[in-house]
Design an enzyme around this catalytic site. Structure first.
Site, PDB file in Angstrom:
ATOM      1  N   ILE A  28       0.842  -1.207   0.000  1.00 27.14           N
ATOM      2  CA  ILE A  28       0.000   0.000   0.000  1.00 27.14           C
ATOM      3  C   ILE A  28       0.874   1.252   0.000  1.00 27.14           C
ATOM      4  N   ASP A  80      14.772   2.063  10.190  1.00 22.14           N
ATOM      5  CA  ASP A  80      13.877   1.244  11.001  1.00 22.14           C
ATOM      6  C   ASP A  80      13.064   2.184  11.896  1.00 22.14           C
ATOM      7  N   ILE A  81      11.759   1.971  12.012  1.00 22.42           N
ATOM      8  CA  ILE A  81      10.972   2.845  12.899  1.00 22.42           C
ATOM      9  C   ILE A  81      11.331   2.611  14.375  1.00 22.42           C
ATOM     10  N   TYR A 102      -1.532 -10.177  15.024  1.00 21.52           N
ATOM     11  CA  TYR A 102      -1.436  -9.004  14.131  1.00 21.52           C
ATOM     12  C   TYR A 102      -2.444  -7.939  14.543  1.00 21.52           C
ATOM     13  N   ALA A 150      -4.107  -7.601  17.261  1.00 25.63           N
ATOM     14  CA  ALA A 150      -3.877  -7.108  18.631  1.00 25.63           C
ATOM     15  C   ALA A 150      -2.784  -6.038  18.620  1.00 25.63           C
ATOM     16  N   LYS A 196      -2.014  -4.098  16.065  1.00 20.99           N
ATOM     17  CA  LYS A 196      -2.538  -2.888  15.400  1.00 20.99           C
ATOM     18  C   LYS A 196      -3.477  -2.130  16.349  1.00 20.99           C
ATOM     19  N   THR A 253      -6.341  -0.892  10.446  1.00 16.37           N
ATOM     20  CA  THR A 253      -7.040  -1.939   9.696  1.00 16.37           C
ATOM     21  C   THR A 253      -8.392  -2.265  10.316  1.00 16.37           C
ATOM     22  N   ASP A 254      -9.307  -2.767   9.487  1.00 26.17           N
ATOM     23  CA  ASP A 254     -10.616  -3.182  10.020  1.00 26.17           C
ATOM     24  C   ASP A 254     -10.490  -4.367  10.979  1.00 26.17           C
ATOM     25  N   GLU A 255      -9.350  -5.085  10.915  1.00 28.56           N
ATOM     26  CA  GLU A 255      -9.215  -6.283  11.755  1.00 28.56           C
ATOM     27  C   GLU A 255      -9.228  -5.959  13.247  1.00 28.56           C
ATOM     28  N   LEU A 298       2.656   3.832   7.600  1.00 27.75           N
ATOM     29  CA  LEU A 298       2.176   2.526   7.129  1.00 27.75           C
ATOM     30  C   LEU A 298       3.088   1.378   7.540  1.00 27.75           C
ATOM     31  N   SER A 344       2.551  -7.111   8.484  1.00 31.65           N
ATOM     32  CA  SER A 344       1.154  -7.039   8.041  1.00 31.65           C
ATOM     33  C   SER A 344       0.464  -8.380   7.794  1.00 31.65           C
TER      34      SER A 344
HETATM   35  P1  NAD Z   1       3.441  -4.635   3.576  1.00 34.72           P
HETATM   36  O1  NAD Z   1       3.787  -5.775   4.461  1.00 34.72           O
HETATM   37  O2  NAD Z   1       3.306  -4.863   2.111  1.00 34.72           O
HETATM   38  O3  NAD Z   1       4.511  -3.461   3.755  1.00 34.72           O
HETATM   39  C1  NAD Z   1       5.003  -3.073   4.996  1.00 34.72           C
HETATM   40  C2  NAD Z   1       6.199  -2.163   4.754  1.00 34.72           C
HETATM   41  O4  NAD Z   1       6.690  -1.731   6.039  1.00 34.72           O
HETATM   42  C3  NAD Z   1       7.368  -2.840   4.030  1.00 34.72           C
HETATM   43  O5  NAD Z   1       7.866  -1.988   3.029  1.00 34.72           O
HETATM   44  C4  NAD Z   1       8.402  -3.039   5.130  1.00 34.72           C
HETATM   45  O6  NAD Z   1       9.734  -3.049   4.657  1.00 34.72           O
HETATM   46  C5  NAD Z   1       8.111  -1.865   6.044  1.00 34.72           C
HETATM   47  N1  NAD Z   1       8.543  -2.089   7.423  1.00 34.72           N
HETATM   48  C6  NAD Z   1       8.273  -3.169   8.205  1.00 34.72           C
HETATM   49  N2  NAD Z   1       8.875  -3.033   9.398  1.00 34.72           N
HETATM   50  C7  NAD Z   1       9.511  -1.832   9.384  1.00 34.72           C
HETATM   51  C8  NAD Z   1      10.307  -1.124  10.337  1.00 34.72           C
HETATM   52  N3  NAD Z   1      10.576  -1.650  11.533  1.00 34.72           N
HETATM   53  N4  NAD Z   1      10.784   0.092  10.000  1.00 34.72           N
HETATM   54  C9  NAD Z   1      10.528   0.624   8.763  1.00 34.72           C
HETATM   55  N5  NAD Z   1       9.818  -0.027   7.820  1.00 34.72           N
HETATM   56  C10 NAD Z   1       9.305  -1.225   8.127  1.00 34.72           C
HETATM   57  O7  NAD Z   1       2.122  -4.019   4.191  1.00 34.72           O
HETATM   58  P2  NAD Z   1       0.820  -3.417   3.470  1.00 34.72           P
HETATM   59  O8  NAD Z   1      -0.092  -4.518   3.147  1.00 34.72           O
HETATM   60  O9  NAD Z   1       1.261  -2.471   2.436  1.00 34.72           O
HETATM   61  O10 NAD Z   1       0.191  -2.610   4.702  1.00 34.72           O
HETATM   62  C11 NAD Z   1       0.629  -1.287   5.006  1.00 34.72           C
HETATM   63  C12 NAD Z   1      -0.120  -0.788   6.225  1.00 34.72           C
HETATM   64  O11 NAD Z   1      -1.521  -0.804   5.956  1.00 34.72           O
HETATM   65  C13 NAD Z   1       0.077  -1.647   7.463  1.00 34.72           C
HETATM   66  O12 NAD Z   1       0.158  -0.787   8.576  1.00 34.72           O
HETATM   67  C14 NAD Z   1      -1.173  -2.507   7.526  1.00 34.72           C
HETATM   68  O13 NAD Z   1      -1.480  -2.841   8.863  1.00 34.72           O
HETATM   69  C15 NAD Z   1      -2.209  -1.574   6.941  1.00 34.72           C
HETATM   70  N6  NAD Z   1      -3.356  -2.206   6.245  1.00 34.72           N
HETATM   71  C16 NAD Z   1      -3.150  -3.154   5.286  1.00 34.72           C
HETATM   72  C17 NAD Z   1      -4.246  -3.683   4.581  1.00 34.72           C
HETATM   73  C18 NAD Z   1      -4.074  -4.708   3.491  1.00 34.72           C
HETATM   74  O14 NAD Z   1      -5.071  -5.234   2.992  1.00 34.72           O
HETATM   75  N7  NAD Z   1      -2.859  -5.017   3.045  1.00 34.72           N
HETATM   76  C19 NAD Z   1      -5.539  -3.252   4.895  1.00 34.72           C
HETATM   77  C20 NAD Z   1      -5.704  -2.294   5.911  1.00 34.72           C
HETATM   78  C21 NAD Z   1      -4.605  -1.767   6.554  1.00 34.72           C
HETATM   79  O1  DAU Z   2      -8.698  -6.608   6.541  1.00 34.88           O
HETATM   80  C1  DAU Z   2      -7.482  -5.941   6.370  1.00 34.88           C
HETATM   81  C2  DAU Z   2      -6.342  -6.921   6.480  1.00 34.88           C
HETATM   82  O2  DAU Z   2      -6.378  -7.730   5.315  1.00 34.88           O
HETATM   83  C3  DAU Z   2      -4.989  -6.235   6.634  1.00 34.88           C
HETATM   84  O3  DAU Z   2      -4.962  -5.531   7.829  1.00 34.88           O
HETATM   85  C4  DAU Z   2      -3.859  -7.273   6.604  1.00 34.88           C
HETATM   86  O4  DAU Z   2      -2.611  -6.622   6.647  1.00 34.88           O
HETATM   87  C5  DAU Z   2      -3.980  -8.062   5.326  1.00 34.88           C
HETATM   88  O5  DAU Z   2      -2.980  -9.061   5.283  1.00 34.88           O
HETATM   89  C6  DAU Z   2      -5.358  -8.701   5.194  1.00 34.88           C
HETATM   90  O6  DAU Z   2      -5.558  -9.747   6.162  1.00 34.88           O
HETATM   91  P1  DAU Z   2      -6.297 -11.127   5.810  1.00 34.88           P
HETATM   92  O7  DAU Z   2      -5.863 -12.143   6.776  1.00 34.88           O
HETATM   93  O8  DAU Z   2      -7.748 -10.922   5.603  1.00 34.88           O
HETATM   94  O9  DAU Z   2      -5.653 -11.369   4.339  1.00 34.88           O
HETATM   95  P2  DAU Z   2      -5.056 -12.677   3.643  1.00 34.88           P
HETATM   96  O10 DAU Z   2      -4.793 -12.325   2.224  1.00 34.88           O
HETATM   97  O11 DAU Z   2      -3.947 -13.301   4.422  1.00 34.88           O
HETATM   98  O12 DAU Z   2      -6.285 -13.693   3.678  1.00 34.88           O
HETATM   99  C7  DAU Z   2      -7.539 -13.353   3.085  1.00 34.88           C
HETATM  100  C8  DAU Z   2      -8.494 -14.513   3.345  1.00 34.88           C
HETATM  101  O13 DAU Z   2      -8.065 -15.653   2.582  1.00 34.88           O
HETATM  102  C9  DAU Z   2      -8.514 -14.981   4.793  1.00 34.88           C
HETATM  103  O14 DAU Z   2      -9.839 -15.395   5.127  1.00 34.88           O
HETATM  104  C10 DAU Z   2      -7.573 -16.186   4.814  1.00 34.88           C
HETATM  105  C11 DAU Z   2      -7.755 -16.769   3.427  1.00 34.88           C
HETATM  106  N1  DAU Z   2      -6.569 -17.431   2.834  1.00 34.88           N
HETATM  107  C12 DAU Z   2      -5.391 -16.751   2.833  1.00 34.88           C
HETATM  108  C13 DAU Z   2      -4.263 -17.310   2.278  1.00 34.88           C
HETATM  109  C14 DAU Z   2      -2.944 -16.574   2.288  1.00 34.88           C
HETATM  110  C15 DAU Z   2      -6.683 -18.693   2.242  1.00 34.88           C
HETATM  111  O15 DAU Z   2      -7.775 -19.294   2.218  1.00 34.88           O
HETATM  112  N2  DAU Z   2      -5.567 -19.241   1.686  1.00 34.88           N
HETATM  113  C16 DAU Z   2      -4.351 -18.614   1.679  1.00 34.88           C
HETATM  114  O16 DAU Z   2      -3.351 -19.198   1.169  1.00 34.88           O
END
Ligand code: NAD
Ligand code: DAU
Length: 352
Positions: A15, A62-63, A158, A160, A162, A133-135, A84, A88
């Protein structure tokens, strides 16, 4: 002279890279500083198209590193933060909760402290925006939606971590009047998504004709939003959101995992010129995720009515766009699926 100097943490991740791209392209008079540790999820290949822009800077940091943060705030005269950086992936958090607590909770506190110190309690024109996140709201049954006032009920290490970081952000507002804002988004999908998460993992496995591991019965529901729509919401909230407020982001787009995987298989059969039904034959039901949240569904009314944001990409179109991107960027996919990631992947799935 630059109008604003914004620190985006985690800008090399999924993101974060879309947020960096949007801000660099949309605000040529801002200085955009991407602060990222480059963990397994951070990849500078996500930013090749903007990395040469004169108003974009990358800092490998690093943060958790208070000194480096202080130096960065000072050097770039940072006046806004979009945070961000995080660990994750839920499955990884179940394997290794400590790392999630350290990065997501302690890391966020270090960043809050750095902002407070750098801004020396003069918060005029400053903003600390925390991406959550909505989680954090827990898991829904068949009915209802998460609103901003839904009580927090995180259920994985995760979520918890967030939820805890969200509380620290709000505590800094309450205790020190740091100008903070938080948003909580549903599941994102789109280009540059690391192939440990459901959609890119399935795309990668379909390409390579490998089993498609669906957890449990595939009945869990997620609410999917195209990542560029999330980035646009972040832009709006950063500029127009009110201090101390939480904003939900989502597009009312709920899908059962198994239905989503079938849709993806249909799209990919067409794109790859395979017989209809060929990719779906790869679907394999595997052991469920422990404590697997059943359903997430966001009510985004507040963000829509107060800030005027709305999603623009319809799901099937977004999914096609995503598949096209992965098929056109096999080199990117090959780079991120080699090395350390492969070891993790094998460990994760060998016993399922
Ligand atoms: P991601 O795992 O793809 O990216 C995380 C980034 O943070 C990476 O570039 C990593 O190198 C960096 N990072 C990790 N630890 C670090 C540290 N200690 N110092 C500096 N950088 C560090 O994650 P994402 O899916 O892009 O999610 C970004 C943010 O959005 C997260 O906070 C996540 O909780 C939130 N979020 C994600 C989703 C989703 O669906 N992916 C949905 C809602 C919220
Ligand atoms: O809702 C927002 C969150 O969405 C973010 O905060 C997280 O960072 C992000 O990783 C994501 O979490 P989920 O656990 O929902 O996403 P994931 O892609 O891991 O899984 C989506 C759904 O699919 C979940 O119900 C688990 C299932 N799944 C996942 C994987 C990786 C499978 O069935 N098979 C798989 O191999």
């Amino acid at each position: 002279m630059t109008k604003r100097s914004i620190l985006i943490t985690g800008g090399a991740g999924f993101i974060g890279s879309h947020v960096v791209r949007l801000f660099v392209n949309k605000y040529p008079d801002y200085q955009i500083v991407n602060y990222d540790k480059l963990t397994y999820a951070g990849n500078l290949e996500n930013l090749r198209d903007v990395e040469k822009s004169a108003h974009y800077k990358f800092v490998k940091g690093d943060i958790l590193d208070a000194e480096m943060l202080q130096k960065t705030f000072l050097e770039f005269q940072i006046d806004g933060v979009v945070h961000l950086a995080a660990e994750s992936h839920v499955d990884r958090s179940i394997e290794n909760p400590d790392e999630f607590a350290i990065t997501n909770i302690i890391g966020t506190i270090r960043l809050l402290n750095a902002a407070k110190k750098a801004w020396q309690n003069n918060f005029e024109g400053k903003r600390f925006y925390h991406i959550s996140t909505d989680e954090v709201y827990g898991s829904l049954g068949a009915e209802g939606f998460f609103t901003e006032t839904t009580p927090l009920d995180p259920r994985s290490p995760y979520s918890a971590s967030k939820a805890s970081s969200d509380q620290f952000v709000l505590a800094f507002e309450n205790s020190y009047h740091l100008p903070v804002v938080i948003s909580r988004c549903s599941n994102n999908y789109g280009p540059y998504h690391f192939p440990e998460k459901l959609i890119p993992l399935m795309i990668n496995n379909v390409i390579n004709e490998k089993p498609l591991p669906v957890y449990g019965k595939g009945e869990n529901i997620r609410d999917w939003l195209f990542v560029e729509d999330h980035a646009k919401a972040i832009d709006v909230i950063f500029h127009k959101g009110k201090n101390g407020e939480v904003y939900n982001i989502g597009g009312h787009n709920e899908w059962k995992n198994i239905d989503l995987v079938h849709l993806l298989c249909e799209i990919m059969d067409k794109k790859l010129g395979r017989t209809k039904g060929a990719s779906a034959k790869l679907i394999t039901y595997v052991k469920d995720r422990p404590g697997h949240d059943m359903r997430y569904a966001i009510n985004p009314t507040k963000t829509k009515t107060e800030l005027g944001w709305a999603p623009t990409i319809q799901f099937e179109a977004g999914l096609e766009k995503t598949v096209d991107w992965y098929l056109a960027n096999k080199e990117w996919l090959n780079h991120v699926t080699s090395g350390a990631y492969r070891g993790y992947y094998e460990n994760m799935y060998s016993n399922r």
